[in-house]
Write a protein that holds these residues in place. Structure first.
Motif, mmCIF file in Angstrom:
data_model
loop_
_atom_site.group_PDB
_atom_site.id
_atom_site.type_symbol
_atom_site.label_atom_id
_atom_site.label_comp_id
_atom_site.label_asym_id
_atom_site.label_seq_id
_atom_site.Cartn_x
_atom_site.Cartn_y
_atom_site.Cartn_z
ATOM 1 N N TRP A 1 -8.507 -10.101 -0.019
ATOM 2 C CA TRP A 1 -7.567 -8.990 0.351
ATOM 3 C C TRP A 1 -6.899 -7.653 -0.739
ATOM 4 O O TRP A 1 -6.141 -7.486 0.467
ATOM 5 C CB TRP A 1 -6.609 -9.518 0.841
ATOM 6 N N MET A 2 -7.204 -7.564 -1.231
ATOM 7 C CA MET A 2 -6.939 -6.630 -2.856
ATOM 8 C C MET A 2 -7.345 -4.921 -1.857
ATOM 9 O O MET A 2 -6.377 -4.398 -1.264
ATOM 10 C CB MET A 2 -7.724 -6.614 -3.730
ATOM 11 N N PRO A 3 -8.165 -4.738 -1.440
ATOM 12 C CA PRO A 3 -8.727 -3.826 -0.928
ATOM 13 C C PRO A 3 -8.154 -3.518 0.409
ATOM 14 O O PRO A 3 -7.469 -2.461 0.531
ATOM 15 C CB PRO A 3 -10.058 -3.897 0.041
ATOM 16 N N THR A 4 -7.820 -4.481 1.947
ATOM 17 C CA THR A 4 -6.837 -4.499 2.614
ATOM 18 C C THR A 4 -5.611 -3.825 1.967
ATOM 19 O O THR A 4 -4.657 -3.510 2.605
ATOM 20 C CB THR A 4 -6.962 -5.153 3.794
ATOM 21 N N LEU A 5 -5.142 -4.517 1.041
ATOM 22 C CA LEU A 5 -3.634 -4.879 0.600
ATOM 23 C C LEU A 5 -3.159 -3.214 0.135
ATOM 24 O O LEU A 5 -1.867 -2.927 0.505
ATOM 25 C CB LEU A 5 -3.457 -5.814 -0.252
ATOM 26 N N VAL A 6 -4.093 -2.593 -0.346
ATOM 27 C CA VAL A 6 -4.091 -1.271 -1.132
ATOM 28 C C VAL A 6 -4.099 -0.547 0.195
ATOM 29 O O VAL A 6 -3.136 0.661 -0.618
ATOM 30 C CB VAL A 6 -5.440 -1.282 -2.479
ATOM 31 N N LYS A 7 -4.922 -0.738 1.083
ATOM 32 C CA LYS A 7 -5.222 0.820 2.201
ATOM 33 C C LYS A 7 -3.755 0.133 2.933
ATOM 34 O O LYS A 7 -3.417 1.430 3.063
ATOM 35 C CB LYS A 7 -5.964 0.145 2.970
ATOM 36 N N ALA A 8 -3.293 -0.572 2.697
ATOM 37 C CA ALA A 8 -1.708 -0.715 3.624
ATOM 38 C C ALA A 8 -0.595 0.171 3.093
ATOM 39 O O ALA A 8 0.206 0.721 3.649
ATOM 40 C CB ALA A 8 -1.419 -1.564 3.963
ATOM 41 N N THR A 9 -0.920 0.402 1.746
ATOM 42 C CA THR A 9 0.318 0.753 0.621
ATOM 43 C C THR A 9 -0.024 2.357 0.925
ATOM 44 O O THR A 9 0.570 3.093 0.928
ATOM 45 C CB THR A 9 -0.061 0.518 -0.846
ATOM 46 N N GLY A 10 -1.350 3.328 1.684
ATOM 47 C CA GLY A 10 -1.563 3.974 2.003
ATOM 48 C C GLY A 10 -2.306 4.950 1.362
ATOM 49 O O GLY A 10 -2.732 6.186 1.138
ATOM 50 N N VAL A 11 -3.316 4.221 0.304
ATOM 51 C CA VAL A 11 -4.153 4.572 -0.367
ATOM 52 C C VAL A 11 -5.452 5.156 0.874
ATOM 53 O O VAL A 11 -6.046 4.296 2.239
ATOM 54 C CB VAL A 11 -4.995 3.491 -1.409
ATOM 55 N N VAL A 12 -6.048 6.721 0.713
ATOM 56 C CA VAL A 12 -6.794 6.804 1.769
ATOM 57 C C VAL A 12 -8.137 6.618 1.037
ATOM 58 O O VAL A 12 -8.758 6.832 -0.343
ATOM 59 C CB VAL A 12 -6.497 8.173 2.496
ATOM 60 N N ALA B 1 5.724 -8.597 -4.115
ATOM 61 C CA ALA B 1 4.737 -7.245 -3.401
ATOM 62 C C ALA B 1 4.761 -7.387 -1.964
ATOM 63 O O ALA B 1 3.771 -5.863 -1.766
ATOM 64 C CB ALA B 1 3.030 -7.487 -4.050
ATOM 65 N N ALA B 2 3.983 -7.809 -1.885
ATOM 66 C CA ALA B 2 4.717 -8.316 -0.144
ATOM 67 C C ALA B 2 5.708 -7.632 0.736
ATOM 68 O O ALA B 2 5.592 -7.674 2.124
ATOM 69 C CB ALA B 2 4.720 -9.936 0.475
ATOM 70 N N THR B 3 6.486 -7.787 0.045
ATOM 71 C CA THR B 3 8.464 -7.027 0.221
ATOM 72 C C THR B 3 8.043 -5.717 0.100
ATOM 73 O O THR B 3 8.758 -4.902 1.143
ATOM 74 C CB THR B 3 9.246 -8.024 0.040
ATOM 75 N N SER B 4 7.070 -5.177 -0.472
ATOM 76 C CA SER B 4 7.380 -3.642 -1.139
ATOM 77 C C SER B 4 6.838 -2.501 0.283
ATOM 78 O O SER B 4 5.619 -2.851 0.124
ATOM 79 C CB SER B 4 6.912 -3.147 -2.556
ATOM 80 N N THR B 5 7.100 -1.253 -0.474
ATOM 81 C CA THR B 5 6.928 -0.014 0.573
ATOM 82 C C THR B 5 6.454 0.728 -0.570
ATOM 83 O O THR B 5 5.413 2.101 0.363
ATOM 84 C CB THR B 5 7.730 0.306 1.669
ATOM 85 N N SER B 6 6.259 0.794 -1.146
ATOM 86 C CA SER B 6 6.440 1.535 -2.438
ATOM 87 C C SER B 6 4.453 1.233 -3.420
ATOM 88 O O SER B 6 4.138 -0.018 -3.477
ATOM 89 C CB SER B 6 6.903 1.818 -3.336
ATOM 90 N N THR B 7 3.397 2.018 -2.569
ATOM 91 C CA THR B 7 2.043 2.437 -3.686
ATOM 92 C C THR B 7 2.675 1.451 -5.066
ATOM 93 O O THR B 7 2.017 0.674 -5.936
ATOM 94 C CB THR B 7 1.715 3.337 -3.653
ATOM 95 N N THR B 8 3.012 2.359 -5.996
ATOM 96 C CA THR B 8 3.281 2.156 -6.993
ATOM 97 C C THR B 8 4.452 0.215 -7.232
ATOM 98 O O THR B 8 3.337 -0.058 -8.350
ATOM 99 C CB THR B 8 4.471 2.911 -7.736
ATOM 100 N N VAL B 9 5.076 -0.083 -6.795
ATOM 101 C CA VAL B 9 5.420 -0.883 -7.162
ATOM 102 C C VAL B 9 4.420 -2.036 -6.863
ATOM 103 O O VAL B 9 4.608 -3.429 -7.323
ATOM 104 C CB VAL B 9 6.921 -1.019 -6.681
ATOM 105 N N ALA B 10 4.083 -2.090 -5.262
ATOM 106 C CA ALA B 10 2.750 -2.988 -4.978
ATOM 107 C C ALA B 10 2.104 -2.851 -6.045
ATOM 108 O O ALA B 10 1.911 -4.412 -5.911
ATOM 109 C CB ALA B 10 2.124 -2.730 -3.485
ATOM 110 N N ILE B 11 1.301 -2.360 -6.406
ATOM 111 C CA ILE B 11 0.294 -2.431 -7.633
ATOM 112 C C ILE B 11 0.940 -3.051 -8.914
ATOM 113 O O ILE B 11 -0.014 -3.873 -8.791
ATOM 114 C CB ILE B 11 0.065 -1.320 -8.018
ATOM 115 N N ILE B 12 2.615 -2.494 -9.176
ATOM 116 C CA ILE B 12 2.568 -2.899 -10.463
ATOM 117 C C ILE B 12 2.983 -4.990 -10.266
ATOM 118 O O ILE B 12 2.483 -6.055 -11.280
ATOM 119 C CB ILE B 12 3.989 -2.765 -11.259
ATOM 120 N N PHE B 13 3.599 -4.931 -9.094
ATOM 121 C CA PHE B 13 3.624 -6.588 -8.511
ATOM 122 C C PHE B 13 2.133 -7.692 -8.632
ATOM 123 O O PHE B 13 2.406 -9.270 -8.594
ATOM 124 C CB PHE B 13 4.436 -7.045 -7.555
ATOM 125 N N LEU B 14 1.085 -6.430 -7.602
ATOM 126 C CA LEU B 14 -0.261 -7.440 -7.307
ATOM 127 C C LEU B 14 -0.316 -7.351 -8.709
ATOM 128 O O LEU B 14 -1.745 -8.386 -8.524
ATOM 129 C CB LEU B 14 -1.060 -6.329 -6.789
#
Length: 437
Positions: A275-286, A337-350
């Motif tokens: 699910w990593m690609p899906t999780l990263v895409k959900a943070t806004g990475v294109v 990571a599940a609660t973060s809306t920030s790409t940076t914070v999400a990647i740090i905790f992932l």
């Protein structure tokens, strides 16, 4: 053909320099090569996570269909893993691992022809059947060369192949899908399956000529080095509680406890890989290539963490807390990571989640291999791995189902955090005297 070593003299004088040189030869001969095999194996197992970015839309697959297809691999894996490992123990690693790699390479390439959900399910199941026995076979194979007090570090190095496959495989998969899309009338995901299947077939052929079944077969070792290595293995065998039979393995409550612990840890590992690609895409990475680059960051952190923790575990000869702490790290990482809306914070905790959850697997194998021996080791390792890897079926399906149900991956991430905590608690029920070797 058994891969056990020949009987030894009652005593072998072991010079530290000779011992060091012997293990250095073994390491450079087999460990990097086995890592390469596992990088290819893991890439072919989980590249479906990247294919999903295009394939689900092209074939109109729901999240549940994808999750079920990703996970059904492990049903085939579960059913055939114990017999596969017992066969490896009898015929030798060289022939059997070569067979495994060539077979799964052919099936992995066939995914380019998927056109419906039933076909997707069938090929994922067959891929699991083909690959059954590879990973537990390698763990068993390493017990022929390394005693338990050296094994956590070696298994951690070997299992660095998991995050390495993510570091290089994710950007590669994204690049293939973007660059080859539409070439010769094929979608990018079809090209990805075809191109990434070729190394498995090629390396499978190389294995037949390169790999030795055990210490006695290694022509690249001197007689003195063979004696040193065999002596260490023989000394460890004396500390085990006798050889388990295959039937005895199924009746041993410790095996089922180990299976539960491993199940919990694998839940976290495969949540990341599928699910990593899906999780990263959900943070806004294109863009598939950019998603691949960003999703490589947590796997890079995992490579560093798993090797540092593995070395520490061997140095202190302590196994339990070296498992508990990474499992709790994984739980915290998934939760935040599940609660973060920030790409940076999400990647740090992932990254924290990956460093914790992926580190658990190599460290875990120091527990059961500390008390399993003989044919029982072949069956026991395979049983633990097959039951534990049912989490590879449950994890992606559970997250996909919960995402379809709630529209979010948050509930799934919370569930994974709770399961990692349960695994950590189960580790603390094991006897330090049994596993801290």
């Amino acid at each position: 053909m058994s891969t056990q070593t020949a009987p030894l003299a009652a005593h072998v004088a072991v010079e530290p320099d000779t011992q060091k040189a012997a293990y250095a030869k073994v390491f450079w001969r087999i460990v990097p090569f086995l890592m390469l095999c596992y990088v290819v194996a893991y890439l072919d197992r989980v590249n479906v996570g990247f294919a999903k970015l295009q394939m689900s839309q092209d074939l109109n697959f729901s999240e549940t269909v994808y999750g079920l297809g990703a996970g059904i691999f492990f049903l085939g894996y579960f059913l055939f893993e114990v017999p596969s490992n017992v066969i490896l123990h009898k015929v030798g690693a060289r022939i059997w691992i070569a067979r495994i790699m060539v077979t799964w390479g052919l099936i992995s390439g066939a995914f380019m022809f998927v056109s419906s959900a039933p076909m997707f399910y069938a090929l994922r199941f067959l891929l699991g059947v083909a690959e059954a026995g590879f990973y537990p076979g390698i763990i068993l194979y390493l017990t022929y060369w390394y005693p338990s007090h050296r094994r956590a570090k070696i298994i951690a190095i070997f299992m660095s192949a998991i995050p390495i496959s993510g570091i290089f495989g994710n950007p590669l998969s994204g690049w293939i899908m973007d660059s080859f899309h539409g070439t010769s009338g094929l979608a990018g995901w079809q090209w990805m399956f075809l191109i990434e299947a070729i190394p498995a077939i090629a390396i499978g052929i190389v294995i037949y000529f390169y790999l030795d079944n055990g210490i006695r077969d290694a022509k690249w070792l001197s007689a003195e080095h063979k004696a040193v290595l065999e002596y260490e293995i023989a000394q460890e065998e004396k500390t085990k509680e006798g050889h388990h039979s295959v039937a005895g393995v199924f009746a041993d409550n410790r095996i089922w406890l180990m299976s539960f612990i491993y199940f919990c840890f694998v839940m976290g590992q495969y949540a990341l890989t599928f699910w990593m690609p899906t999780l990263v895409k959900a943070t806004g990475v294109v863009g598939n290539f950019h998603i691949g680059l960003v999703s490589a960051i947590p796997f890079l952190c995992a490579v560093i963490a798993m090797n540092l923790i593995g070395r520490s575990s061997d140095r202190h000869r302590e196994r339990r807390w070296h498992l508990v702490v990474p499992a709790l790290m994984g739980a915290v990482g998934f939760t935040v990571a599940a609660t973060s809306t920030s790409t940076t914070v999400a990647i740090i905790f992932l990254s924290i989640a990956a460093a914790g959850a992926i580190s658990c697997a190599p460290l875990f194998w120091s527990l059961p291999t500390a008390f399993l021996a003989g044919t029982g080791a072949a069956a026991g390792i395979a049983l633990i791995n097959s039951v534990g890897n049912l989490a590879g079926f449950v994890s992606p399906y559970l997250i996909g189902f919960l995402k379809d149900l709630t529209g979010s991956t948050q509930v799934g991430m919370y569930a994974l955090a709770a399961i990692l905590v349960a695994g950590a608690a189960a580790v603390l029920t094991t006897s330090p005297k049994l596993v801290n070797k």
